[in-house]
Design an enzyme around this catalytic site. Structure first.
Site, PDB file in Angstrom:
ATOM      1  N   ARG A 149     -33.809 -12.852  56.389  1.00 23.61           N
ATOM      2  CA  ARG A 149     -33.928 -14.078  55.644  1.00 23.61           C
ATOM      3  C   ARG A 149     -32.633 -14.861  55.108  1.00 23.61           C
ATOM      4  O   ARG A 149     -33.223 -15.908  55.508  1.00 23.61           O
ATOM      5  CB  ARG A 149     -34.504 -13.032  53.762  1.00 23.61           C
ATOM      6  CG  ARG A 149     -35.709 -12.576  53.790  1.00 23.61           C
ATOM      7  CD  ARG A 149     -35.895 -12.454  52.478  1.00 23.61           C
ATOM      8  NE  ARG A 149     -36.537 -13.728  52.019  1.00 23.61           N
ATOM      9  CZ  ARG A 149     -37.274 -13.687  52.177  1.00 23.61           C
ATOM     10  NH1 ARG A 149     -38.535 -13.624  52.860  1.00 23.61           N
ATOM     11  NH2 ARG A 149     -37.538 -15.231  51.036  1.00 23.61           N
ATOM     12  N   ASP A 170     -35.041 -17.955  45.849  1.00 25.65           N
ATOM     13  CA  ASP A 170     -35.640 -16.810  45.914  1.00 25.65           C
ATOM     14  C   ASP A 170     -35.280 -16.114  44.596  1.00 25.65           C
ATOM     15  O   ASP A 170     -33.975 -16.290  44.361  1.00 25.65           O
ATOM     16  CB  ASP A 170     -35.036 -15.446  46.979  1.00 25.65           C
ATOM     17  CG  ASP A 170     -36.440 -15.340  47.582  1.00 25.65           C
ATOM     18  OD1 ASP A 170     -37.863 -15.741  47.977  1.00 25.65           O
ATOM     19  OD2 ASP A 170     -35.851 -14.807  48.948  1.00 25.65           O
ATOM     20  N   PRO A 198     -26.827   7.127  50.277  1.00 23.45           N
ATOM     21  CA  PRO A 198     -26.535   7.295  48.937  1.00 23.45           C
ATOM     22  C   PRO A 198     -25.499   7.123  48.159  1.00 23.45           C
ATOM     23  O   PRO A 198     -24.582   6.898  47.283  1.00 23.45           O
ATOM     24  CB  PRO A 198     -27.523   8.504  48.090  1.00 23.45           C
ATOM     25  CG  PRO A 198     -27.532   9.281  49.408  1.00 23.45           C
ATOM     26  CD  PRO A 198     -26.869   8.622  50.536  1.00 23.45           C
ATOM     27  N   GLU A 247     -29.216  16.639  55.655  1.00 22.72           N
ATOM     28  CA  GLU A 247     -27.964  16.791  54.064  1.00 22.72           C
ATOM     29  C   GLU A 247     -27.567  16.009  54.454  1.00 22.72           C
ATOM     30  O   GLU A 247     -26.498  15.392  54.167  1.00 22.72           O
ATOM     31  CB  GLU A 247     -27.479  17.773  54.347  1.00 22.72           C
ATOM     32  CG  GLU A 247     -28.643  19.356  54.242  1.00 22.72           C
ATOM     33  CD  GLU A 247     -29.176  19.710  52.728  1.00 22.72           C
ATOM     34  OE1 GLU A 247     -27.563  18.763  52.045  1.00 22.72           O
ATOM     35  OE2 GLU A 247     -30.333  19.040  52.662  1.00 22.72           O
TER      36      GLU A 247
HETATM   37  N1  SAM Z   1     -27.115  15.310  51.124  1.00 20.08           N
HETATM   38  C1  SAM Z   1     -27.134  13.426  50.576  1.00 20.08           C
HETATM   39  C2  SAM Z   1     -26.504  13.485  49.427  1.00 20.08           C
HETATM   40  O1  SAM Z   1     -26.437  13.237  48.432  1.00 20.08           O
HETATM   41  O2  SAM Z   1     -25.523  12.181  49.571  1.00 20.08           O
HETATM   42  C3  SAM Z   1     -28.259  13.263  51.110  1.00 20.08           C
HETATM   43  C4  SAM Z   1     -29.264  12.678  52.576  1.00 20.08           C
HETATM   44  S1  SAM Z   1     -30.618  11.447  52.312  1.00 20.08           S
HETATM   45  C5  SAM Z   1     -31.421  13.610  51.884  1.00 20.08           C
HETATM   46  C6  SAM Z   1     -30.541  11.747  54.272  1.00 20.08           C
HETATM   47  C7  SAM Z   1     -30.137  10.468  54.922  1.00 20.08           C
HETATM   48  O3  SAM Z   1     -30.745   9.932  53.730  1.00 20.08           O
HETATM   49  C8  SAM Z   1     -28.606  10.051  54.318  1.00 20.08           C
HETATM   50  O4  SAM Z   1     -27.594  10.443  55.155  1.00 20.08           O
HETATM   51  C9  SAM Z   1     -28.999   9.077  54.440  1.00 20.08           C
HETATM   52  O5  SAM Z   1     -28.928   8.533  55.735  1.00 20.08           O
HETATM   53  C10 SAM Z   1     -30.174   8.319  54.136  1.00 20.08           C
HETATM   54  N2  SAM Z   1     -30.128   7.694  52.196  1.00 20.08           N
HETATM   55  C11 SAM Z   1     -31.816   8.717  50.864  1.00 20.08           C
HETATM   56  N3  SAM Z   1     -30.698   7.633  50.503  1.00 20.08           N
HETATM   57  C12 SAM Z   1     -30.550   6.961  50.256  1.00 20.08           C
HETATM   58  C13 SAM Z   1     -30.084   5.395  49.611  1.00 20.08           C
HETATM   59  N4  SAM Z   1     -30.320   6.099  48.563  1.00 20.08           N
HETATM   60  N5  SAM Z   1     -29.376   4.812  50.093  1.00 20.08           N
HETATM   61  C14 SAM Z   1     -29.099   4.282  51.698  1.00 20.08           C
HETATM   62  N6  SAM Z   1     -29.592   5.455  52.303  1.00 20.08           N
HETATM   63  C15 SAM Z   1     -30.333   7.001  52.108  1.00 20.08           C
END
Ligand code: SAM
Length: 260
Positions: free
Chosen positions: A153, A168, A89, A116
């Site tokens: 795609r 698209d 994220p 996490e």
């Molecule tokens: N504690 C982390 C943070 O706040 O940055 C979030 C961890 S999340 C619960 C677990 C995993 O989900 C991340 O390591 C990532 O690989 C994935 N993930 C969660 N949200 C995402 C997003 N918006 N885009 C890409 N990957 C995401």
């Protein structure tokens, strides 16, 4: 194009990609997608992939060594991947333009975090981080599937008619025009809307020049109403620039204003 997806939930990826366009492209050999189970790269009896965070706090963290072993195994099998993408994220926001950029790469590893997240030292082997939006999911599997699908795609031969990818939403900086199919008229009792729902006459006219212009106008009108900020970057031909000027003038006069 070759993808390796590293995850602790391989079934999630495998089940999602089997049906549909990506699955068919894999069967045809247009895409080579391998799902790597992180637990296969542990060396302890319990196949442990996570541990508690140093410094305390809630949740678990994915350990670095199984991830490094997985990346080494991929490198030994296919050659060292130039692109290792961590789903995060905190990464660069994924867009249609990003999907097109990634589709030009020959081999991409998608690394799915969980809990996490991954131990920070994993970033030493990561070349980029991608986020699919400003929200937090429980794991990187859904983001990896989103990226795989959107990138695929753009890979020649994956979508039957490449023209549909060109048209698209977002591909040229415009939202797509509305689509209709048969029947030309649907009668459906509805207390809040019209009972007779018709396909616009122009689409039934057989006049291809008119249809093309109508579609351009609809795409521009929709983009202007819903995502006007896209228009500053859109690649518009002369006809589209004229139509846009008309639409903007109409809006200024309050004529033909479409709420959608
Ligand atoms: N504690 C982390 C943070 O706040 O940055 C979030 C961890 S999340 C619960 C677990 C995993 O989900 C991340 O390591 C990532 O690989 C994935 N993930 C969660 N949200 C995402 C997003 N918006 N885009 C890409 N990957 C995401």
């Amino acid at each position: 194009m070759t993808f390796d997806i590293v995850t602790i939930f391989p079934a999630m990826i495998e089940q999602a990609i089997a049906p549909g366009i990506v699955g068919r492209a894999i069967e045809r050999g247009t895409l080579d997608v391998k799902v790597r189970d992180l637990r296969d790269f542990t060396i302890d009896r319990h196949r442990v992939v996570d541990d508690m965070p140093y410094g305390g706090g809630p949740g678990m963290v994915l350990k670095p060594e199984p991830i490094f072993r997985t990346l080494d195994a991929i490198a030994a099998e296919r050659g060292r991947p130039l692109t290792v993408v961590l789903m995060s994220p905190q990464g660069t926001r994924f867009t249609q333009a990003e999907a097109q950029r990634v589709s030009r790469l020959a081999h991409v590893v998608l690394l799915c975090g969980r809990y996490e997240g991954v131990d920070e030292r994993v970033r030493a082997r990561v070349t980029e981080e991608i986020s699919i939006g400003d929200y937090v999911l429980s794991g990187g599997e859904l983001p990896a599937l989103v990226i795989l699908d959107a990138v695929a795609r753009f890979v020649p031969g994956v979508v039957g008619d490449q023209q549909s990818v060109v048209e698209d939403s977002f591909s040229r900086g415009l939202l797509d025009f509305p689509q209709y199919t048969r029947p030309a008229e649907v009668t459906w009792p509805d207390p809040v809307g019209p009972a007779v729902l018709k396909v616009p006459d122009v689409l039934l006219s057989g006049n291809h020049a008119e249809i093309r212009r109508w579609r351009k106008r609809e795409a521009l009108s929709r983009t202007l109403a819903r995502r006007p900020e896209l228009l500053s970057e859109a690649e518009l031909d002369e006809e589209e620039q004229d139509i846009l000027r008309e639409l903007v003038a109409e809006r200024a006069k309050g004529v033909g204003y479409e709420r959608d």
